[in-house]
Scaffold this motif. Structure first.
Motif, PDB file in Angstrom:
ATOM      1  N   THR A  45      47.118  43.103  31.679  1.00  0.00           N
ATOM      2  CA  THR A  45      48.432  43.741  31.747  1.00  0.00           C
ATOM      3  C   THR A  45      49.455  42.890  32.475  1.00  0.00           C
ATOM      4  O   THR A  45      50.651  43.175  32.421  1.00  0.00           O
ATOM      5  CB  THR A  45      48.335  45.088  32.477  1.00  0.00           C
ATOM      6  OG1 THR A  45      47.933  44.849  33.833  1.00  0.00           O
ATOM      7  CG2 THR A  45      47.306  45.993  31.807  1.00  0.00           C
ATOM      8  N   GLY A  46      49.007  41.889  33.211  1.00  0.00           N
ATOM      9  CA  GLY A  46      49.930  41.092  34.018  1.00  0.00           C
ATOM     10  C   GLY A  46      50.291  41.769  35.322  1.00  0.00           C
ATOM     11  O   GLY A  46      51.160  41.286  36.058  1.00  0.00           O
ATOM     12  N   MET A  47      49.634  42.882  35.613  1.00  0.00           N
ATOM     13  CA  MET A  47      49.912  43.624  36.849  1.00  0.00           C
ATOM     14  C   MET A  47      48.725  43.486  37.797  1.00  0.00           C
ATOM     15  O   MET A  47      47.948  44.409  38.008  1.00  0.00           O
ATOM     16  CB  MET A  47      50.185  45.095  36.539  1.00  0.00           C
ATOM     17  CG  MET A  47      51.407  45.328  35.671  1.00  0.00           C
ATOM     18  SD  MET A  47      51.550  47.051  35.130  1.00  0.00           S
ATOM     19  CE  MET A  47      51.756  47.887  36.693  1.00  0.00           C
ATOM     20  N   SER A  48      48.532  42.270  38.329  1.00  0.00           N
ATOM     21  CA  SER A  48      47.445  41.996  39.251  1.00  0.00           C
ATOM     22  C   SER A  48      46.122  42.387  38.589  1.00  0.00           C
ATOM     23  O   SER A  48      45.863  42.034  37.448  1.00  0.00           O
ATOM     24  CB  SER A  48      47.675  42.745  40.564  1.00  0.00           C
ATOM     25  OG  SER A  48      46.704  42.384  41.527  1.00  0.00           O
ATOM     26  N   TYR A  49      45.284  43.138  39.299  1.00  0.00           N
ATOM     27  CA  TYR A  49      43.995  43.550  38.749  1.00  0.00           C
ATOM     28  C   TYR A  49      44.051  44.942  38.126  1.00  0.00           C
ATOM     29  O   TYR A  49      43.018  45.556  37.864  1.00  0.00           O
ATOM     30  CB  TYR A  49      42.924  43.516  39.845  1.00  0.00           C
ATOM     31  CG  TYR A  49      42.589  42.116  40.297  1.00  0.00           C
ATOM     32  CD1 TYR A  49      41.707  41.327  39.572  1.00  0.00           C
ATOM     33  CD2 TYR A  49      43.179  41.585  41.429  1.00  0.00           C
ATOM     34  CE1 TYR A  49      41.412  40.037  39.980  1.00  0.00           C
ATOM     35  CE2 TYR A  49      42.897  40.300  41.843  1.00  0.00           C
ATOM     36  CZ  TYR A  49      42.010  39.524  41.118  1.00  0.00           C
ATOM     37  OH  TYR A  49      41.718  38.245  41.515  1.00  0.00           O
ATOM     38  N   ASP A  50      45.240  45.430  37.891  1.00  0.00           N
ATOM     39  CA  ASP A  50      45.435  46.745  37.282  1.00  0.00           C
ATOM     40  C   ASP A  50      45.341  46.596  35.770  1.00  0.00           C
ATOM     41  O   ASP A  50      46.259  46.094  35.130  1.00  0.00           O
ATOM     42  CB  ASP A  50      46.797  47.300  37.699  1.00  0.00           C
ATOM     43  CG  ASP A  50      47.030  48.712  37.199  1.00  0.00           C
ATOM     44  OD1 ASP A  50      46.237  49.179  36.369  1.00  0.00           O
ATOM     45  OD2 ASP A  50      48.009  49.334  37.638  1.00  0.00           O
ATOM     46  N   ASN A  51      44.237  47.033  35.190  1.00  0.00           N
ATOM     47  CA  ASN A  51      44.045  46.848  33.751  1.00  0.00           C
ATOM     48  C   ASN A  51      44.334  48.098  32.933  1.00  0.00           C
ATOM     49  O   ASN A  51      44.097  48.124  31.735  1.00  0.00           O
ATOM     50  CB  ASN A  51      42.610  46.383  33.468  1.00  0.00           C
ATOM     51  CG  ASN A  51      41.576  47.419  33.858  1.00  0.00           C
ATOM     52  OD1 ASN A  51      41.794  48.199  34.777  1.00  0.00           O
ATOM     53  ND2 ASN A  51      40.446  47.429  33.175  1.00  0.00           N
ATOM     54  N   THR A  52      44.842  49.153  33.587  1.00  0.00           N
ATOM     55  CA  THR A  52      45.143  50.373  32.829  1.00  0.00           C
ATOM     56  C   THR A  52      46.597  50.810  32.946  1.00  0.00           C
ATOM     57  O   THR A  52      47.044  51.663  32.186  1.00  0.00           O
ATOM     58  CB  THR A  52      44.238  51.532  33.288  1.00  0.00           C
ATOM     59  OG1 THR A  52      44.202  51.592  34.704  1.00  0.00           O
ATOM     60  CG2 THR A  52      42.822  51.351  32.771  1.00  0.00           C
ATOM     61  N   GLU A  53      47.344  50.260  33.889  1.00  0.00           N
ATOM     62  CA  GLU A  53      48.788  50.467  34.070  1.00  0.00           C
ATOM     63  C   GLU A  53      49.189  51.851  34.548  1.00  0.00           C
ATOM     64  O   GLU A  53      50.068  51.993  35.374  1.00  0.00           O
ATOM     65  CB  GLU A  53      49.556  50.131  32.781  1.00  0.00           C
ATOM     66  CG  GLU A  53      49.498  48.675  32.403  1.00  0.00           C
ATOM     67  CD  GLU A  53      50.387  48.367  31.220  1.00  0.00           C
ATOM     68  OE1 GLU A  53      51.388  47.642  31.422  1.00  0.00           O
ATOM     69  OE2 GLU A  53      50.107  48.856  30.113  1.00  0.00           O
ATOM     70  N   GLY A  54      48.608  52.902  34.020  1.00  0.00           N
ATOM     71  CA  GLY A  54      49.027  54.244  34.426  1.00  0.00           C
ATOM     72  C   GLY A  54      48.157  55.306  33.798  1.00  0.00           C
ATOM     73  O   GLY A  54      47.268  55.025  32.982  1.00  0.00           O
ATOM     74  N   LEU A  55      48.406  56.549  34.189  1.00  0.00           N
ATOM     75  CA  LEU A  55      47.658  57.670  33.631  1.00  0.00           C
ATOM     76  C   LEU A  55      48.068  57.925  32.189  1.00  0.00           C
ATOM     77  O   LEU A  55      49.203  57.649  31.788  1.00  0.00           O
ATOM     78  CB  LEU A  55      47.907  58.929  34.467  1.00  0.00           C
ATOM     79  CG  LEU A  55      47.430  58.877  35.916  1.00  0.00           C
ATOM     80  CD1 LEU A  55      47.922  60.112  36.681  1.00  0.00           C
ATOM     81  CD2 LEU A  55      45.924  58.777  35.997  1.00  0.00           C
ATOM     82  N   GLY A  56      47.154  58.466  31.411  1.00  0.00           N
ATOM     83  CA  GLY A  56      47.448  58.767  30.019  1.00  0.00           C
ATOM     84  C   GLY A  56      46.343  59.594  29.404  1.00  0.00           C
ATOM     85  O   GLY A  56      45.421  60.053  30.090  1.00  0.00           O
TER      86      GLY A  56
END
Length: 293
Positions: free
Chosen positions: A39-50
């Motif tokens: 995602t390009g957001m550090s180690y965050d591979n899910t970005e948000g709830l869904g």
């Protein structure tokens, strides 16, 4: 006698970002796989709830000097009286100092199970309901995919699955707690960052933890979603944060989107009565005029 309202207290100060909660949630609830893309957001591979992510672990990198508790000090602070030995917790950030220029904030987000839930107010089929534990659950076999609940959520939690259009979100493991079991995410959390129990007890425990952190110099620590007088009547899943809510992607002052519905209906009713009264007066006047003729 109805059971006590149950909920989550997520203490982000001891979250290590292991994602055990995400995995346990997916495995128990048979949630489709997602989050394998960079995602390009550090180690965050899910970005948000869904619809396919009911627990989301955020990784926030900050250029903010922060010191750490001295080795050997009881840095974990008060722990829940769960009857089991507490897990080893990571060092807790304390006051800004010379401990380094980069710090990590990690937090496991989830549906807030609001006291005043806009999603419940707008659902036309009754697919959304409040359980005997005070939690909010979607019955996917009743959901017609209208999507009204999605903009009604002040936290952006609910989402529709692309393959069937129905709404999905955290159920607080309704099937588990009904059997006296702990929700999967809290059961899997190795540091007890996610704590489950009666909401009143969790709020008291969170207050003690916050006081301890403030006493040890963590001035930025704050509770989020615990206040029953806030814009959603308090959350059934609340958090201890180490920075402003916006840093974690949370709205600073969430307000239930349907808060004005009662007054709107009252105004609409008053307007309808006024209109009916006017029409009755017109017909009455017309009748009198017609009688004179």
């Amino acid at each position: 006698m109805s059971p006590a309202r149950m909920g989550f207290f997520t203490d982000t100060s001891v979250c290590i970002g292991c994602k055990a909660c995400e995995v346990a949630c997916k495995e128990w609830n048979a949630i489709p796989e997602d989050g394998l893309k960079l995602t390009g957001m550090s180690y965050d591979n899910t970005e948000g709830l869904g619809a396919d992510t009911w627990r989301h672990v955020a990784f926030i990198e900050q250029r903010k000097p922060v010191g750490l508790a001295e080795p050997g000090v009881d840095h974990a602070g008060p722990v829940p009286d769960s009857g089991t030995p507490p897990a080893e917790a990571p060092m807790t950030p304390t006051t800004p100092g010379s401990g380094g220029e980069l710090r990590w904030l990690m937090a496991s987000d989830v549906c807030k199970h609001c006291t005043r839930a806009g999603c419940l107010d707008v659902c036309p089929t009754g697919a959304l309901f409040r359980t005997e534990y005070g939690t909010v659950v979607v019955q996917e076999d009743v959901c017609n995919g209208c999507g009204y609940c999605i903009p009604a959520c002040p936290y952006g939690v609910i989402d529709q699955r692309k393959d069937d259009g129905r709404a999905w979100k955290c159920t607080l493991c309704y099937d588990r707690i009904g059997e006296g079991l702990t929700p999967a995410c809290a059961k899997a959390c190795p540091t007890e960052s996610i704590q489950y129990g009666p909401l009143d007890e969790l709020r008291a425990r969170a207050g003690e933890r916050l006081t301890w952190l403030h006493d040890t110099g963590v001035a930025d620590a704050r509770l989020y979603g615990h206040d029953p007088h806030d814009g959603v009547g308090g959350d059934g899943a609340f958090f201890l944060l180490l920075d402003e809510p916006e840093v974690y992607g949370l709205p600073p002052d969430p307000v239930v989107t349907t808060r004005d519905l009662p007054s709107m209906w009252r105004h609409a009713g008053a307007a309808a009565l006024t209109l009916l009264g006017g029409l009755a007066a017109v017909f009455a006047a017309h009748g009198l005029t017609g009688g004179k003729r």
